[in-house]
Design a protein around this motif. Structure first.
Motif, PDB file in Angstrom:
ATOM      1  N   ASP A 122      25.668  24.976  14.113  1.00  0.00           N
ATOM      2  CA  ASP A 122      26.918  24.470  13.528  1.00  0.00           C
ATOM      3  C   ASP A 122      27.931  24.025  14.573  1.00  0.00           C
ATOM      4  O   ASP A 122      29.131  23.926  14.280  1.00  0.00           O
ATOM      5  CB  ASP A 122      27.562  25.529  12.613  1.00  0.00           C
ATOM      6  N   LYS A 123      27.497  23.786  15.786  1.00  0.00           N
ATOM      7  CA  LYS A 123      28.394  23.229  16.798  1.00  0.00           C
ATOM      8  C   LYS A 123      28.459  21.711  16.616  1.00  0.00           C
ATOM      9  O   LYS A 123      27.619  21.103  15.956  1.00  0.00           O
ATOM     10  CB  LYS A 123      27.913  23.570  18.208  1.00  0.00           C
ATOM     11  N   VAL A 143      29.274  14.407  16.039  1.00  0.00           N
ATOM     12  CA  VAL A 143      27.840  14.645  16.198  1.00  0.00           C
ATOM     13  C   VAL A 143      27.544  16.123  15.942  1.00  0.00           C
ATOM     14  O   VAL A 143      28.105  16.994  16.612  1.00  0.00           O
ATOM     15  CB  VAL A 143      27.375  14.241  17.613  1.00  0.00           C
ATOM     16  N   SER A 144      26.679  16.400  14.981  1.00  0.00           N
ATOM     17  CA  SER A 144      26.282  17.781  14.692  1.00  0.00           C
ATOM     18  C   SER A 144      25.282  18.256  15.742  1.00  0.00           C
ATOM     19  O   SER A 144      24.397  17.510  16.160  1.00  0.00           O
ATOM     20  CB  SER A 144      25.663  17.873  13.300  1.00  0.00           C
ATOM     21  N   VAL A 163      23.240   9.607  15.133  1.00  0.00           N
ATOM     22  CA  VAL A 163      23.571  11.005  15.436  1.00  0.00           C
ATOM     23  C   VAL A 163      24.826  11.484  14.722  1.00  0.00           C
ATOM     24  O   VAL A 163      25.204  12.643  14.838  1.00  0.00           O
ATOM     25  CB  VAL A 163      23.724  11.217  16.965  1.00  0.00           C
ATOM     26  N   SER A 164      25.514  10.593  13.987  1.00  0.00           N
ATOM     27  CA  SER A 164      26.726  10.982  13.269  1.00  0.00           C
ATOM     28  C   SER A 164      26.766  10.241  11.940  1.00  0.00           C
ATOM     29  O   SER A 164      25.883   9.451  11.619  1.00  0.00           O
ATOM     30  CB  SER A 164      27.976  10.656  14.101  1.00  0.00           C
ATOM     31  N   ALA A 165      27.820  10.479  11.179  1.00  0.00           N
ATOM     32  CA  ALA A 165      27.987   9.812   9.888  1.00  0.00           C
ATOM     33  C   ALA A 165      28.743   8.495  10.023  1.00  0.00           C
ATOM     34  O   ALA A 165      29.017   7.833   9.016  1.00  0.00           O
ATOM     35  CB  ALA A 165      28.727  10.737   8.918  1.00  0.00           C
ATOM     36  N   ALA A 166      29.101   8.109  11.248  1.00  0.00           N
ATOM     37  CA  ALA A 166      29.821   6.851  11.454  1.00  0.00           C
ATOM     38  C   ALA A 166      28.930   5.674  11.058  1.00  0.00           C
ATOM     39  O   ALA A 166      27.708   5.718  11.219  1.00  0.00           O
ATOM     40  CB  ALA A 166      30.249   6.726  12.913  1.00  0.00           C
TER      41      ALA A 166
END
Length: 329
Positions: free
Chosen positions: A209-210, A204-205, A182-185
């Protein structure tokens, strides 16, 4: 955030600068007989200041800096000239850093905003020169104040990560996999326990755009409050999370029992953690069919829940929706 670079606890010796001494001085001018006192004040000692820096995620830069020493103030001079103040020492720290007295454990300051500056250890005040002590009856005082000494203090800096959602679960519950989906981590993921040895953060996107910040906390096991496994060292990071997402895999023998064990370990660490909003996530649902999902739902604790699979992506948007609603309730 590489594990070798993530440092969330340092102990440093801070020594602020001493104030400069006031000056004993009298005017000596060719055409001014009996010149009066004109001794200036001493300069202020340098402070040791903490400053919030949103670009920092770790206390690594302070790990090997055991002594932090500020400059002393300079002595006052004639002509009512004040001595130069000592230069302050500014320590940039990540947001969420808490400073405590190393001996008593007493809370000192907390840094929570970018650019926030707080004096950690104040410098000594400069002494007054003899110009301040003249009176109608004492017109030539030969006294001046010494500067105040600096303060030496051992300080502990603890980093408590600021995140909207904290992931709580046993090792191999799927926390790192969820964060990576859910993220770029890019946390380490493997099929053995305790692959996550330090907390990881990911943005988390969400819709329109929130976004929100999710923190993966190293796995808890039963008895962690007594030092088993990784113990409770990293649970202080949960204290700054808005909501807690409990993750229990669908292949658990008893999901409700596992949830209660996790809840109890948090209670042992800090009962106030139970006041936070809680969500239950049932991971690895790609292992289930519809009939098993219905059976599991009947046995779940009374807490909002979502079933999802990080592997297939099924249910991840429902999980994001539930998190966003809970954050904004």
């Amino acid at each position: 955030m590489a594990s070798s670079n993530f440092i969330d606890y340092v102990k440093i010796c801070c020594r602020s600068g001493a104030g400069g001494a006031g000056s004993v001085h009298f005017r000596h001018e060719k055409f001014a007989d009996m010149g009066g006192p004109d001794g200036g004040n001493g300069g202020h000692g340098g402070h040791i200041i903490l400053r919030g820096n949103s670009q920092l995620w770790t206390l690594l830069h302070l790990k090997y800096r055991k002594h932090v020493i500020a400059e002393p103030g300079q002595k006052g001079e004639g002509g009512r000239r004040t001595g130069a103040s000592g230069e302050h020492v500014i320590l940039d720290v990540p947001l969420g850093t808490v400073a405590k007295d190393a001996e008593s454990g007493e809370f000192m300051v907390e840094i929570s905003e970018h650019g926030q500056e707080v004096i950690l250890v104040p410098g000594g005040r400069g002494g007054l020169g003899n110009d301040h002590f003249k009176t109608p009856t004492v017109q030539a005082p030969r006294t001046a104040q010494p500067g105040e000494p600096g303060i030496e203090q051992w300080v502990v800096l603890e980093l408590k990560l600021l995140a909207d959602v904290g992931l709580v679960g046993f090792p191999n519950a799927g926390k790192s996999t969820l964060l990576s989906k859910v993220s770029a981590a890019k946390p380490e993921i493997a099929d053995y326990p305790f692959t996550t040895l330090t907390p990881n953060l990911g943005v988390v996107s969400y819709r329109d755009d929130k976004s929100f910040v999710m923190a993966d906390i190293p796995g808890i096991i039963e008895g962690a409050s007594e030092g088993r496994g990784l113990g409770l060292r990293f649970l202080r990071h949960i204290e700054r999370n808005s909501i807690l997402l409990f993750l229990v895999p669908s292949d658990s023998k008893d999901i409700k029992a596992d949830y209660n064990v996790l809840l109890n370990e948090l209670r042992e660490f800090n009962p106030e953690l139970l006041d936070k909003k809680r969500i239950l996530g049932i991971s690895k649902t790609d292992l289930l069919d519809e009939e098993l999902e219905n059976l599991i739902e009947k046995e779940l604790p009374n807490v909002p829940f979502v079933m999802f699979s990080s592997y297939t992506g099924n249910g991840l948007m429902k999980l994001k929706d539930l998190i966003w609603r809970t954050l904004n309730e």
